[in-house]
Write a protein that holds these residues in place. Structure first.
Motif, PDB file in Angstrom:
ATOM      1  N   ALA A  79       6.232  -9.177   0.112  1.00  0.00           N
ATOM      2  CA  ALA A  79       4.771  -9.129   0.190  1.00  0.00           C
ATOM      3  C   ALA A  79       4.269  -8.484   1.471  1.00  0.00           C
ATOM      4  O   ALA A  79       3.295  -7.722   1.455  1.00  0.00           O
ATOM      5  CB  ALA A  79       4.213 -10.548   0.059  1.00  0.00           C
ATOM      6  N   ASP A  80       4.922  -8.746   2.620  1.00  0.00           N
ATOM      7  CA  ASP A  80       4.431  -8.174   3.874  1.00  0.00           C
ATOM      8  C   ASP A  80       4.588  -6.662   3.891  1.00  0.00           C
ATOM      9  O   ASP A  80       3.763  -5.944   4.481  1.00  0.00           O
ATOM     10  CB  ASP A  80       5.109  -8.818   5.087  1.00  0.00           C
ATOM     11  N   ILE A  81       5.610  -6.140   3.234  1.00  0.00           N
ATOM     12  CA  ILE A  81       5.784  -4.699   3.142  1.00  0.00           C
ATOM     13  C   ILE A  81       4.710  -4.087   2.246  1.00  0.00           C
ATOM     14  O   ILE A  81       4.112  -3.058   2.577  1.00  0.00           O
ATOM     15  CB  ILE A  81       7.186  -4.352   2.600  1.00  0.00           C
ATOM     16  N   GLU A  82       4.457  -4.722   1.119  1.00  0.00           N
ATOM     17  CA  GLU A  82       3.431  -4.233   0.187  1.00  0.00           C
ATOM     18  C   GLU A  82       2.074  -4.128   0.869  1.00  0.00           C
ATOM     19  O   GLU A  82       1.343  -3.149   0.690  1.00  0.00           O
ATOM     20  CB  GLU A  82       3.325  -5.164  -1.023  1.00  0.00           C
ATOM     21  N   ILE A  83       1.740  -5.129   1.675  1.00  0.00           N
ATOM     22  CA  ILE A  83       0.448  -5.136   2.365  1.00  0.00           C
ATOM     23  C   ILE A  83       0.331  -3.936   3.296  1.00  0.00           C
ATOM     24  O   ILE A  83      -0.700  -3.246   3.323  1.00  0.00           O
ATOM     25  CB  ILE A  83       0.273  -6.451   3.156  1.00  0.00           C
TER      26      ILE A  83
END
Length: 233
Positions: A79-83
């Motif tokens: 999720a942190d990469i997607e953001i």
């Protein structure tokens, strides 16, 4: 214009942070939209690992770039990469603010690049340089260092500053397709007076107001590809 500032300094009162804040205020006053990724404040994880994927395509032998490509297609990125990817997608201009550490970027910023510049989107197959995934976007470095400006140059003690910056300006940003603007460099910052620091901030604000007048750095342009090369979808 949408602008993303990726900031890498652990001290909120640092001069590097003042440069970041100056950029944010200047752009907002000009009517632009600004997003900030303050990596230390976010406690961003810089370590590329299997944890970057919710599911592995080849668990028997881990290949990070190949897993990135698969995860991109299957929506298996952490999720942190997607953001962070979405922030870059929204941006017309990405500015990196950081102190120069050992002729390079801080580890937390290098890790952000490692994890966010995913294969299959930023680069891969025919995606590189003017065909890179970020073609049409601009990027720029803004950084501080302790040396004096006269220490950098062809016959100076440290050599040309361009050699230090090539891995990120050419090998990373230009390779991913960004049009790279000339960097803004604040020299000798730990040793100068508060007035001198303020003068640099004023110069930086003027610099940002005339970005459209800057000539982008020149890098190789690929006109033809080997027909045997197939793009990675």
């Amino acid at each position: 214009m949408n602008i993303l500032i990726v900031h890498a300094h652990p001290e909120a009162q640092s001069f590097t942070t003042a440069l970041k804040s100056t950029a944010q205020q200047s752009f907002e006053q000009q009517g632009h939209q600004v997003e900030i990724s303050d990596l230390y404040m976010m406690k961003f994880n810089p370590v590329a690992s299997q944890d970057d994927f919710t599911e592995l395509n080849q668990p028997e032998y881990f290949n990070y770039a190949l897993e990135q490509r698969n995860a991109l297609k299957q929506n298996h990125l952490a999720a942190d990469i997607e953001i962070e990817i979405e922030k870059v997608k929204r941006a017309d201009l990405v500015i990196f603010t950081f102190p120069l550490y050992w002729t390079s970027v801080p580890a937390i910023l290098k890790g952000w690049i490692d994890r966010v510049f995913v294969s299959g989107l930023f680069y891969g197959g025919k995606r590189f340089y003017n065909h890179g995934g970020m073609a049409g976007k601009k990027a720029m470095l803004c950084f501080t260092l302790g040396g004096r400006d006269y220490m950098f140059g062809e016959n100076s003690i440290h050599g040309p500053i361009e050699q230090y910056l090539s891995p990120i300006q050419r090998g990373t940003l230009a390779y991913a397709g960004f049009e790279v603007l000339p960097p803004f460099i604040a020299y000798h910052v730990p040793y100068i007076s508060q007035k001198d620091r303020q003068d640099i901030l004023v110069d930086f604000e003027k610099y940002l107001k005339h970005l459209d007048e800057l000539q982008p750095l020149k890098f190789p342009v690929l006109e033809n590809f080997d027909e045997k090369m197939q793009p990675l979808n």
